[in-house]
Enzyme design. Structure first.
Site, PDB file in Angstrom:
ATOM      1  N   GLY A   1     -10.156  -6.459  -0.437  1.00  0.00           N
ATOM      2  CA  GLY A   1     -11.255  -5.874  -1.206  1.00  0.00           C
ATOM      3  C   GLY A   1     -11.807  -4.567  -0.654  1.00  0.00           C
ATOM      4  O   GLY A   1     -12.923  -4.168  -1.004  1.00  0.00           O
TER       5      GLY A   1
ATOM      6  N   ASN B   1     -10.836  -1.622  -1.421  1.00  0.00           N
ATOM      7  CA  ASN B   1     -11.006  -0.698  -2.553  1.00  0.00           C
ATOM      8  C   ASN B   1     -12.235  -1.060  -3.374  1.00  0.00           C
ATOM      9  O   ASN B   1     -12.994  -0.184  -3.774  1.00  0.00           O
ATOM     10  CB  ASN B   1      -9.747  -0.659  -3.418  1.00  0.00           C
TER      11      ASN B   1
ATOM     12  N   LEU C   1      -2.875  -8.959  -7.915  1.00  0.00           N
ATOM     13  CA  LEU C   1      -1.432  -9.156  -7.829  1.00  0.00           C
ATOM     14  C   LEU C   1      -0.801  -9.977  -8.958  1.00  0.00           C
ATOM     15  O   LEU C   1       0.376 -10.307  -8.886  1.00  0.00           O
ATOM     16  CB  LEU C   1      -1.073  -9.762  -6.463  1.00  0.00           C
TER      17      LEU C   1
ATOM     18  N   ILE D   1      -0.679  -8.492 -15.861  1.00  0.00           N
ATOM     19  CA  ILE D   1      -1.751  -8.550 -16.863  1.00  0.00           C
ATOM     20  C   ILE D   1      -1.160  -9.016 -18.189  1.00  0.00           C
ATOM     21  O   ILE D   1      -0.181  -8.438 -18.685  1.00  0.00           O
ATOM     22  CB  ILE D   1      -2.408  -7.150 -17.027  1.00  0.00           C
TER      23      ILE D   1
ATOM     24  N   ASN E   1      -4.670   0.778 -12.615  1.00  0.00           N
ATOM     25  CA  ASN E   1      -4.197   0.103 -11.398  1.00  0.00           C
ATOM     26  C   ASN E   1      -3.976   1.143 -10.310  1.00  0.00           C
ATOM     27  O   ASN E   1      -3.673   2.295 -10.610  1.00  0.00           O
ATOM     28  CB  ASN E   1      -2.867  -0.602 -11.697  1.00  0.00           C
TER      29      ASN E   1
ATOM     30  N   HIS F   1      -1.488   1.775  -7.065  1.00  0.00           N
ATOM     31  CA  HIS F   1      -0.263   1.304  -6.424  1.00  0.00           C
ATOM     32  C   HIS F   1      -0.059   2.109  -5.142  1.00  0.00           C
ATOM     33  O   HIS F   1      -0.191   3.340  -5.161  1.00  0.00           O
ATOM     34  CB  HIS F   1       0.933   1.477  -7.371  1.00  0.00           C
TER      35      HIS F   1
ATOM     36  N   ASP G   1       3.744  -1.795 -13.116  1.00  0.00           N
ATOM     37  CA  ASP G   1       3.762  -0.467 -12.489  1.00  0.00           C
ATOM     38  C   ASP G   1       4.445   0.617 -13.313  1.00  0.00           C
ATOM     39  O   ASP G   1       5.083   1.515 -12.752  1.00  0.00           O
ATOM     40  CB  ASP G   1       4.471  -0.540 -11.116  1.00  0.00           C
TER      41      ASP G   1
HETATM   42  C1  GAR Z   1      -4.042  -1.709  -1.812  1.00  0.00           C
HETATM   43  O1  GAR Z   1      -3.314  -1.008  -0.846  1.00  0.00           O
HETATM   44  C2  GAR Z   1      -3.417  -1.515  -3.174  1.00  0.00           C
HETATM   45  O2  GAR Z   1      -2.844  -0.237  -3.340  1.00  0.00           O
HETATM   46  C3  GAR Z   1      -2.370  -2.592  -3.185  1.00  0.00           C
HETATM   47  O3  GAR Z   1      -2.994  -3.696  -2.573  1.00  0.00           O
HETATM   48  C4  GAR Z   1      -3.922  -3.212  -1.589  1.00  0.00           C
HETATM   49  C5  GAR Z   1      -5.236  -3.944  -1.762  1.00  0.00           C
HETATM   50  O4  GAR Z   1      -6.127  -3.685  -0.715  1.00  0.00           O
HETATM   51  N1  GAR Z   1      -1.953  -2.875  -4.512  1.00  0.00           N
HETATM   52  C6  GAR Z   1      -0.701  -3.240  -4.820  1.00  0.00           C
HETATM   53  O5  GAR Z   1       0.163  -3.372  -3.981  1.00  0.00           O
HETATM   54  C7  GAR Z   1      -0.450  -3.473  -6.310  1.00  0.00           C
HETATM   55  N2  GAR Z   1       0.949  -3.579  -6.582  1.00  0.00           N
HETATM   56  P1  GAR Z   1      -7.661  -4.088  -0.819  1.00  0.00           P
HETATM   57  O6  GAR Z   1      -7.714  -5.547  -1.297  1.00  0.00           O
HETATM   58  O7  GAR Z   1      -8.192  -3.961   0.575  1.00  0.00           O
HETATM   59  O8  GAR Z   1      -8.324  -3.164  -1.785  1.00  0.00           O
END
Ligand code: GAR
Length: 189
Positions: free
Chosen positions: A12, A14, A84, A87, A101, A103, A144
């Site tokens: 979390g 982000n 993950l 959708i 999203n 990536h 993606d």
């Molecule tokens: C992030 O690095 C995001 O880019 C990635 O998961 C991480 C989540 O971090 N997303 C993917 O890989 C989607 N395919 P967070 O939970 O600390 O925000």
């Protein structure tokens, strides 16, 4: 007033950054956090940020009732911040160009099923790519592959490891993801 819903599965970081970015923007509100993983640290973060959390199981997430609930909340933009699950088509249809999203790589490379989190960085380092980065994109029915909104890139060092690359990507996400969301919100009519 723009109303956001943020979907999470993990740490979390982000979510935290997005919430802080919009804290003093009184035209934008994070209405809820949707989480599919009871062990996600993102749940604690949301609680501290005083954002309601909605936990979802696979069945509910794929139901018409969930789509309706999101519609009834008047959500302007769904933000996948480390979410993950794929959708469901019905949700994509109900929110056209209203789901984004992030990536952790430069799509179209290193995207698709199985490419998430550290798996992406391991593959990029193993392939000795000169660059990696982040991609913010609209979400369609496939993994993606929706239209790209923005990318930011960073150079890999000779001795780059998946962990050191993850740290670089994390910095890019923290700097640019909220700005990209802001841009999308301001571009909506
Ligand atoms: C992030 O690095 C995001 O880019 C990635 O998961 C991480 C989540 O971090 N997303 C993917 O890989 C989607 N395919 P967070 O939970 O600390 O925000």
């Amino acid at each position: 007033m723009k109303r956001l819903s943020i979907f999470v599965s993990g740490n979390g970081t982000n979510l935290q950054r997005i919430a802080e970015y919009f804290l003093e923007d009184y035209d934008t509100r994070i209405v809820n956090v949707v989480c599919n993983n009871p062990k996600a640290y993102a749940i604690e973060r949301a609680k501290k940020l005083r954002i309601p959390v909605k936990m979802v199981g696979k069945q509910e997430f794929n139901s018409a009732a969930f789509v309706k609930e999101m519609q009834d909340l008047g959500i302007d933009l769904i933000v996948l911040a480390g979410f993950l699950w794929k959708i469901p088509e019905e949700l994509v249809k109900a929110f056209p160009n209203k789901i984004v999203n992030i990536h952790p790589a430069l799509l179209p490379k290193y995207g698709g099923k199985g490419f998430y989190g550290e798996h992406v960085h391991e593959a990029v380092v193993a392939a000795k790519e000169p660059y990696s980065g982040i991609t913010v994109h609209y979400v369609n029915e496939l993994y993606d592959s929706g239209e790209i909104i923005m990318q930011a890139q960073v150079r890999l060092d000779e001795k780059e490891t998946p962990d050191s690359l993850a740290a670089k990507i994390h910095k890019l996400e923290q700097a640019y993801f909220p700005v990209a969301i802001d841009y999308v919100l301001r571009s909506q009519n």
